[in-house]
Design a protein around this motif. Structure first.
Motif, PDB file in Angstrom:
ATOM      1  N   LYS A   1     -14.982 -10.425   0.566  1.00  0.00           N
ATOM      2  CA  LYS A   1     -14.093 -10.084  -1.033  1.00  0.00           C
ATOM      3  C   LYS A   1     -15.152 -10.490  -1.809  1.00  0.00           C
ATOM      4  O   LYS A   1     -15.125 -10.261  -3.018  1.00  0.00           O
ATOM      5  CB  LYS A   1     -12.737 -10.467  -0.463  1.00  0.00           C
ATOM      6  CG  LYS A   1     -11.644  -9.765   0.089  1.00  0.00           C
ATOM      7  CD  LYS A   1     -10.429 -10.463   0.613  1.00  0.00           C
ATOM      8  CE  LYS A   1      -9.574  -9.538   0.508  1.00  0.00           C
ATOM      9  NZ  LYS A   1      -9.792  -9.033   2.300  1.00  0.00           N
TER      10      LYS A   1
ATOM     11  N   THR B   1       0.331  -1.514  -0.392  1.00  0.00           N
ATOM     12  CA  THR B   1      -0.264   0.153   0.107  1.00  0.00           C
ATOM     13  C   THR B   1       0.894   1.322  -0.070  1.00  0.00           C
ATOM     14  O   THR B   1       0.847   2.262  -0.423  1.00  0.00           O
ATOM     15  CB  THR B   1      -0.957   0.076   1.421  1.00  0.00           C
ATOM     16  OG1 THR B   1      -1.756  -0.895   1.303  1.00  0.00           O
ATOM     17  CG2 THR B   1      -1.490   1.090   1.207  1.00  0.00           C
TER      18      THR B   1
ATOM     19  N   ASP C   1      -7.686  -4.053  -1.222  1.00  0.00           N
ATOM     20  CA  ASP C   1      -8.079  -4.786  -0.053  1.00  0.00           C
ATOM     21  C   ASP C   1      -9.595  -4.444   1.528  1.00  0.00           C
ATOM     22  O   ASP C   1      -9.572  -4.254   1.823  1.00  0.00           O
ATOM     23  CB  ASP C   1      -7.479  -4.150   1.127  1.00  0.00           C
ATOM     24  CG  ASP C   1      -6.949  -5.512   1.742  1.00  0.00           C
ATOM     25  OD1 ASP C   1      -7.369  -6.316   1.819  1.00  0.00           O
ATOM     26  OD2 ASP C   1      -5.725  -5.224   2.926  1.00  0.00           O
TER      27      ASP C   1
ATOM     28  N   SER D   1      -2.673  -4.863  -4.480  1.00  0.00           N
ATOM     29  CA  SER D   1      -3.299  -6.116  -4.231  1.00  0.00           C
ATOM     30  C   SER D   1      -3.131  -6.047  -2.576  1.00  0.00           C
ATOM     31  O   SER D   1      -2.551  -5.885  -2.066  1.00  0.00           O
ATOM     32  CB  SER D   1      -3.644  -7.055  -4.914  1.00  0.00           C
ATOM     33  OG  SER D   1      -2.698  -8.234  -4.905  1.00  0.00           O
ATOM     34  N   PRO D   2      -4.455  -6.507  -2.017  1.00  0.00           N
ATOM     35  CA  PRO D   2      -4.294  -7.591  -0.878  1.00  0.00           C
ATOM     36  C   PRO D   2      -3.310  -8.750  -0.936  1.00  0.00           C
ATOM     37  O   PRO D   2      -3.428  -9.122  -2.085  1.00  0.00           O
ATOM     38  CB  PRO D   2      -5.793  -7.866  -0.641  1.00  0.00           C
ATOM     39  CG  PRO D   2      -6.540  -8.482  -1.463  1.00  0.00           C
ATOM     40  CD  PRO D   2      -5.567  -7.779  -2.947  1.00  0.00           C
TER      41      PRO D   2
ATOM     42  N   ASP E   1      -8.031   0.630  -3.736  1.00  0.00           N
ATOM     43  CA  ASP E   1      -7.638  -0.179  -2.927  1.00  0.00           C
ATOM     44  C   ASP E   1      -8.833  -1.627  -3.063  1.00  0.00           C
ATOM     45  O   ASP E   1      -9.226  -1.880  -3.588  1.00  0.00           O
ATOM     46  CB  ASP E   1      -8.531   0.108  -1.842  1.00  0.00           C
ATOM     47  CG  ASP E   1      -8.015  -0.123  -0.506  1.00  0.00           C
ATOM     48  OD1 ASP E   1      -7.358  -1.928  -0.587  1.00  0.00           O
ATOM     49  OD2 ASP E   1      -8.145   0.314   1.003  1.00  0.00           O
TER      50      ASP E   1
END
Length: 271
Positions: A94, A17, A40, A120-121, A38
């Motif tokens: 998600k 991030t 996530d 990306s998460p 974002d």
């Protein structure tokens, strides 16, 4: 037509991030119209690092589910008019992300932006897969430690096989390595992996080396991309990485670490 870049890794806490914010700001500072997204869902940290968490009204999931227009959810940065943030939801899971919904949002963003940066998460689950699925390029963020490198190698396999480019037979998503939290002194003591060993294992081009730096934490706490801190080694390292990302030839420099301030030295003595 915008270029979609996913910032990814297999391991959490490596600086994805932070890197998304820094790269997005760096591109905007070069006059590129840029949006950072974002992916996530449920955590949502990108808006905090970008300093716009109090301005979030609608989010990525609202747009996918038709509860808001994309323009309602986009937040224009107050420091750079050609930089925007698309935050995600803190309250959904998600499963709210769908491949079709993500594709529609990205297609709409392509019309107005030069670069779309997808945060990306961590891991290899649904959110991470959707963040990389439509990507044109990838920035794989890795720390110089064995578990981080191993997990990044797994992500490289997914970029090569589980994306739209791979399905179309275009050879997967080209990836660049961003080595973060690098400390030459710890490498010399054998506490961290050598850069050469990491490059040999992952076998992808090196985009940049981000040194371990107090400037990164300071920038995050202030809600400011570290790229704005041009006096810090980390800020300059991200600036160089952005230059390479857009095709400029920039020498790879091993940035020296900032010396800790008096307060930091006192804390270290009393620890």
């Amino acid at each position: 037509m915008a270029k979609i870049i996913v910032v990814t890794s297999g391991k959490g806490g490596v600086g994805k991030t932070t890197s998304t914010a820094a790269i997005g700001a760096g591109l905007a500072m070069r006059g590129k119209k840029t949006v950072v997204i974002d992916f996530d869902v449920g955590l949502r940290n990108l808006d905090m690092i970008m300093g716009c968490e109090r301005r979030v009204v609608f989010d990525f999931i609202n747009v996918i589910q038709g509860d808001a227009k994309l323009k309602q959810a986009l937040i224009t940065d107050r420091r750079l008019e050609n930089l925007a943030v698309l935050p995600t939801s803190q309250t959904r899971d998600k499963d709210a992300l769908t491949q079709e919904g993500v594709g529609k949002v990205l297609d709409e963003l392509r019309k107005d932006f030069d670069y779309i940066i997808c945060d990306s998460p961590a891991g290899i689950e649904r959110g991470a897969h959707l963040a990389m699925y439509y990507a044109d390029e990838a920035v794989v963020v890795t720390n110089p430690e064995v578990s981080s490198v191993r997990d990044s190698d797994r992500v490289l396999g997914l970029l090569a096989s589980k994306t739209r480019r791979a399905e179309k037979g275009d050879g997967g998503v080209p990836a660049h390595l961003l080595l973060s939290r690098y400390d030459p002194a710890r490498v010399a003591r054998g506490e961290m992996m050598k850069m050469e060993d990491i490059l040999e294992i992952l076998s992808i081009p090196l985009l940049g080396i981000i040194p371990e730096s107090p400037a990164v934490l300071k920038a995050s706490n202030l809600g400011t991309p570290v790229t704005f801190d041009t006096k810090s080694n980390a800020g300059r390292a991200y600036e160089d990485a952005v230059s390479r990302l857009i095709g400029e030839q920039v020498e790879m420099k091993m940035q020296a670490l900032e010396k800790p301030g008096l307060f930091s030295r006192l804390l270290r003595r009393t620890a």
